[in-house]
Design a protein around this motif. Structure first.
Motif, mmCIF file in Angstrom:
data_model
loop_
_atom_site.group_PDB
_atom_site.id
_atom_site.type_symbol
_atom_site.label_atom_id
_atom_site.label_comp_id
_atom_site.label_asym_id
_atom_site.label_seq_id
_atom_site.Cartn_x
_atom_site.Cartn_y
_atom_site.Cartn_z
ATOM 1 N N ALA A 32 55.940 69.207 84.167
ATOM 2 C CA ALA A 32 56.831 67.840 83.899
ATOM 3 C C ALA A 32 55.652 67.560 82.983
ATOM 4 O O ALA A 32 56.363 66.987 81.709
ATOM 5 N N LEU A 35 55.493 69.616 79.800
ATOM 6 C CA LEU A 35 56.712 70.051 79.109
ATOM 7 C C LEU A 35 57.664 68.857 78.523
ATOM 8 O O LEU A 35 58.388 68.607 77.573
ATOM 9 N N LEU A 36 57.612 67.522 78.812
ATOM 10 C CA LEU A 36 58.028 66.169 78.985
ATOM 11 C C LEU A 36 57.549 65.922 77.534
ATOM 12 O O LEU A 36 57.949 65.850 76.430
ATOM 13 N N HIS A 39 58.506 68.259 74.856
ATOM 14 C CA HIS A 39 59.362 68.060 74.545
ATOM 15 C C HIS A 39 59.622 66.679 73.287
ATOM 16 O O HIS A 39 60.571 67.033 72.230
ATOM 17 N N LEU A 40 59.026 65.240 73.885
ATOM 18 C CA LEU A 40 59.323 63.666 72.964
ATOM 19 C C LEU A 40 58.327 64.325 71.591
ATOM 20 O O LEU A 40 58.461 63.808 70.307
ATOM 21 N N VAL A 130 64.917 56.762 72.091
ATOM 22 C CA VAL A 130 65.114 56.898 73.335
ATOM 23 C C VAL A 130 65.948 57.597 73.920
ATOM 24 O O VAL A 130 65.982 57.889 75.395
ATOM 25 N N THR A 131 67.080 58.445 73.454
ATOM 26 C CA THR A 131 68.090 59.216 73.397
ATOM 27 C C THR A 131 67.037 60.385 74.298
ATOM 28 O O THR A 131 67.717 60.421 75.566
ATOM 29 N N VAL A 133 64.346 60.595 76.020
ATOM 30 C CA VAL A 133 63.634 59.510 76.935
ATOM 31 C C VAL A 133 64.510 59.313 78.006
ATOM 32 O O VAL A 133 64.134 59.915 79.148
ATOM 33 N N ARG A 134 66.054 59.409 77.737
ATOM 34 C CA ARG A 134 66.532 59.248 78.735
ATOM 35 C C ARG A 134 67.053 60.373 79.301
ATOM 36 O O ARG A 134 67.361 61.016 80.456
ATOM 37 N N ALA A 136 65.271 63.335 79.271
ATOM 38 C CA ALA A 136 64.684 63.754 79.427
ATOM 39 C C ALA A 136 64.116 63.359 81.476
ATOM 40 O O ALA A 136 63.728 63.783 82.004
ATOM 41 N N LEU A 137 64.615 62.067 81.482
ATOM 42 C CA LEU A 137 64.254 61.348 81.825
ATOM 43 C C LEU A 137 64.990 60.859 83.684
ATOM 44 O O LEU A 137 64.807 60.828 84.377
ATOM 45 N N PHE A 138 65.214 59.505 82.570
ATOM 46 C CA PHE A 138 66.110 57.652 83.340
ATOM 47 C C PHE A 138 66.845 59.074 84.064
ATOM 48 O O PHE A 138 68.209 58.582 84.976
ATOM 49 N N ASP A 139 67.705 60.048 83.386
ATOM 50 C CA ASP A 139 68.890 60.243 83.207
ATOM 51 C C ASP A 139 69.345 60.956 84.277
ATOM 52 O O ASP A 139 70.079 61.085 85.359
ATOM 53 N N ARG A 140 67.724 62.083 84.818
ATOM 54 C CA ARG A 140 67.728 62.593 86.126
ATOM 55 C C ARG A 140 67.494 62.107 87.203
ATOM 56 O O ARG A 140 67.338 62.524 88.076
ATOM 57 N N LEU A 141 66.974 61.341 87.236
ATOM 58 C CA LEU A 141 66.603 60.314 88.627
ATOM 59 C C LEU A 141 67.596 59.211 88.915
ATOM 60 O O LEU A 141 68.191 58.103 88.274
ATOM 61 N N MET B 153 59.106 64.484 89.946
ATOM 62 C CA MET B 153 58.534 65.974 88.616
ATOM 63 C C MET B 153 58.868 67.166 88.704
ATOM 64 O O MET B 153 59.256 67.745 87.568
ATOM 65 N N ALA B 157 60.739 68.433 85.271
ATOM 66 C CA ALA B 157 60.612 70.079 85.138
ATOM 67 C C ALA B 157 61.721 70.771 84.359
ATOM 68 O O ALA B 157 61.577 71.337 83.694
ATOM 69 N N LEU B 160 63.860 70.184 81.301
ATOM 70 C CA LEU B 160 62.836 70.095 80.429
ATOM 71 C C LEU B 160 62.615 72.246 79.818
ATOM 72 O O LEU B 160 62.469 72.798 79.522
#
Lengths: 173, 173
Positions: A32, A35-36, A39-40, A130-131, A133-134, A136-141, B153, B157, B160
DNA sequence: CACTCGTACTTGAAACTTCAAGCAATGCTT
DNA sequence: AAGCATTGCTTGAAGTTTCAAGTACGAGTG
């Protein structure tokens, strides 16, 4: 992996290997984060022509009092070595996003200052960042997971901090 | 930062900025991952003379069926580009930890093979490495936090992954 | 079979990071 | 005030990563 039996070099004889669950967690973490970060990095390289770390430096400066900060302080906040920062600022300076200034109180010191051009680049890049980050991370949690993630990461970061808290109590080390 | 009003380039008009809580989480994440990666990199560089990623490659090979793997497969599992892998294997080959072998069924293909020396290096480095991972991560987290970290994680992962699952259902993309 | 496209991997150059010195100013000690 | 360690920052070289080509083989199509 496999069994080990050397007695000479290691600090301890036989370490506690990771259990299956622990291995799964650790690999998920490695994948993770890898990849993150990639990606960024690509997103910012594409949209703003700079790597993620350099973007983070601009952010730090933008938030600093007069858009400026001592090199060492900046390095500390960004969690990187002074050497790395020197090179990075040199590059940002060449691009015109940052400039340097001698420090009055301490002739050894340097301030890194965010230029208007730098602020402009930041303003252009920020929305896309920020989009990303959202997405990839926040929108999925779930909110609980987000909270949990924050707590976990704070613990880990504090554990690896080169003795920040308590640095003024060296006898405790 | 600041208000934006361009209509030309961006994908959307105004992104949802991160809330204070979200920012805290995000920064904790950045700090923790940065510090942990640096920490492990230094540990392995000191103890085994190789960076963390290269160690990970040796581990993958050690676990593979006949200690060998096709380059592309290895790159996929390690989450890196083929180019990066090429360079990495070249270095490991020079050190004698890995060697290459042409693939019989596909003349374009190459196998990377872990040598006995490579396995030895791995065996020497592994104990210190797991200890470092434990100290920095697992020993600091409760079992619930560990579980939570793993779930989070995995989600990140998967999000992505360059379309792994469902890659054979391209019409769903 | 010839054509074309995709796959497997490599390569060289440019960018970035690390490491070990290095220099200059500061601060502590005697 | 002279000596010596420390702090603040930089530098150059060596190692790593990325990016854009480039080579060679394989597979699908007419």
């Amino acid at each position: 992996m496999a069994t080990k039996h050397e007695g000479a070099p290691g600090p301890s004889e036989e370490p506690r290997w990771l259990s299956d669950e622990e291995q799964q967690i650790w690999r998920a973490y490695l994948h993770a984060t890898m990849l993150l970060d990639d990606h960024l990095d690509r997103q910012l390289q594409r949209d703003a022509k700079l790597p993620h770390l350099y973007y983070a430096l601009l952010v730090q400066l933008a938030e600093a009092p007069r858009r400026r900060m001592r090199m060492t302080e900046l390095a500390k906040q960004a969690k990187i070595t002074r050497s790395r920062l020197s090179h990075a600022v040199a590059r940002l300076e060449k691009n015109g996003w940052v400039r340097r200034e001698d420090c009055r109180s301490d002739k050894r010191g340097q301030n890194a200052i965010l230029t208007d051009e730098g602020a402009e680049v930041l303003a252009q890049a920020a929305p896309g960042h920020v989009t990303a980050v959202r997405q990839a991370l926040f929108d999925r949690l779930t909110p609980e997971q987000q909270k949990s993630l924050g707590e976990i990461m704070k613990i880990v970061a504090e554990g690896l901090q080169p003795c920040e808290a308590g640095a003024d109590l060296p006898w405790l080390r």
